[in-house]
Design a protein around this motif. Sequence first.
Motif, short mmCIF file in Angstrom:
data_model
loop_
_atom_site.label_atom_id
_atom_site.label_comp_id
_atom_site.label_asym_id
_atom_site.label_seq_id
_atom_site.Cartn_x
_atom_site.Cartn_y
_atom_site.Cartn_z
N ARG A 642 85.12 -25.29 -18.65
CA ARG A 642 85.04 -26.15 -19.83
C ARG A 642 85.95 -27.37 -19.70
O ARG A 642 85.54 -28.50 -19.93
CB ARG A 642 85.41 -25.36 -21.08
N GLN A 646 84.45 -31.04 -18.91
CA GLN A 646 84.69 -31.98 -20.00
C GLN A 646 85.39 -33.24 -19.48
O GLN A 646 85.05 -34.37 -19.88
CB GLN A 646 85.54 -31.33 -21.10
N TRP A 663 81.17 -27.07 -23.66
CA TRP A 663 81.12 -25.78 -24.37
C TRP A 663 79.79 -25.06 -24.12
O TRP A 663 79.74 -23.84 -23.99
CB TRP A 663 81.33 -25.99 -25.87
N LEU A 667 79.61 -21.37 -22.59
CA LEU A 667 78.94 -20.26 -23.27
C LEU A 667 77.80 -19.70 -22.43
O LEU A 667 77.53 -18.49 -22.46
CB LEU A 667 78.42 -20.73 -24.63
#
Length: 693
Positions: A642, A646, A663, A667
């Motif tokens: 993440r 990012q 995200w 997930l």
Amino acid sequence: MGQTLEETVPRARRLELLAGVRAFGTLPSDALAPLANAMREVRFAPDDVVVREGDEGDRLFLIVEGRAEVTGAGSTGTVPLAALAAGEVFGEMALLDPSHQRQATVTAITPLALLELDAATFTDLMARHPAVREHVANAVETMRVARFLKLASPFTTLDAMRAESMAKRLVRVSVPAGAAIVRQGDPGDTCYLLRAGRAEVIAMSEGPDGPVERELGAIEPGTLFGEAALLTDAPRNATVRAAEPCELLGLRRADLLEIMGASQPVRDRMIELLRLRDRPRQVPGIVVHQRATPEGQTITTLKNPARGTYFRLSPQGWFLWQRLDGEHNLRDLALDYFVAFKAFSPDAITGLLAGLATAGFVQTRDLARDVAGTRATTTSEPPATGWWRAARAARRVLEWRVAIRHIDRYLDWIYGHVARPLYSRPARPVLAVLALAGLVAFVVTAARTGTVLARIGITGPLLVCLVLAYFLSIFIHEMGHALTVKSIGREVLSGGVGWYWYSPMAYIDTSDIWLATRRERIAVSLAGPYADALVGGVAALAALATGTTLLTAVLWQFAFVQYYSVLVNLNPLLEYDGYFVLMDALDRPNLRARCLRWLGTELPRTWRQPGVLRSHALELLFGLGAVLYILVMAAFVVLIYRLTVQQWLAHVLPVGVAAALAWVLALLIAGLSGLTLAGELRATRPGVGRRQR
């Protein structure tokens, strides 16, 4: 008991019902009216038995209102034969049968209103109207055959409509005693149901003085035979001869395939019947290797050199393997197994045969293309539920490989011309000292290298070197496995690259060491981490000796990657080298899969039984450790992915969008990990057939 009532069904309704019955509908109006007047009304409450199988029958019935169920006594209990509703007739079979016995039981499901006709009136009607008698006789014969199908054949699951439709397609055949019904070696386009009589199954083989006839068994009424040639396109594998006059029902191949296509239970039963009667034979050229376990059991490993596959047998499996000579079917194997081990285990035998056939160790009769193409399920896999498919798909994402085959000859050359001296007796202590000295050098140079890296920073060239070091480390690790396999005289079947859970990987297929000793198997497992430690030690010694700042940093990073690889690969909780060492040390094949399966399927039923938990301490501890490790690693990888993704996306996308996409990826990783782990706990993953590192 039914209650006879005053006439409440109008005459018009009686005529309408009679006209709807195919046999009675042909009667002229002057014959139909007296018949309607002759029928009496009777009613039954739900669960009342209208007629009972075996009783004498003296009347037939026409349903005015309500529903009823027809059942018959089968070999395993009561079998539903049909459901009846308004406008349908029953009971006429007993009136035409010389014994006048009821052939089935009819029970009211709902309040039932009937019109009954006594035997005398019915017999008089048949005598005066031959067309009616012909219709009724044909209908009764169809019903008898349909009942026979549902009570004593593989077609017991057919509903009443399909059973009646099939009964109309069957060809009635009469065969005198001594006549051959099917002949060994002939092509087959028809299978047969023995309706009456007795037949014998005979196999012909060549003996020293000519053909020898061997009786394989007897066929009793209700048995289907001759289906194998229809399902496999193979010739008849035996002769069936009438031991006494026989009445047969013949079913053509096209009709059989149509029924199998329309009814999943019938298709599954037919394929099961084929497997039960099959006589599997060992594939020629199988190599057998046996060794003793610490407990004194003999473990047998089979190798198919042509396919590069392996199969491990327990003592019971070895007992069965020796009987796969093309002469024993499942029944024979089950009886021999029972005599030897005092256990009746047809399911276990079937599972073993299926596994051997899939891995290419036994020859069985394959289904014809048009039969196999209609198969919707197999007995060797769980039902294809949505959850099961999702777990399999998740595993395919987290674990995949691209194989490179036929590399053994190249490894032979490398070992013979380059690596052989490294495996000599004088070289072993030298390499061990070198690895230990390198570890000391790595620790000594750690502080100085840390200062250098802090001063110059993680620059682009250093990052490139780090990535290259990682892939070089993978190559060195796998070469350690491969060359050690060659040093003990075994084959390397293939190698390749892929992805395993959270990172790229390379692998070497070392399945051939199943035929080696336990010590040799452990040596092959440790060869990869040892190669990492050795090369890492050489790099650390070079970093200690060099005076160039940048070169020191590069060499120390490479040594760090090698030592990190050692730690990762000695982890026994995923299928890395440490796992294979533990599995061989305990002599527990497929340890991880078995422990996770026990944790997911057995622990929920036994967690309150301390004695059971103590006897399964290994499964409990290893399984819980593996689950905990996966959960912790999944959380760590989700966090790293993440943050890293990012940061990358923030250079080209708005910060909010970059965070959202990061995200989503995190997930997705968590979801795939959870599904795959759940699949292992529910045993959706088959046992490991190859030993890959």
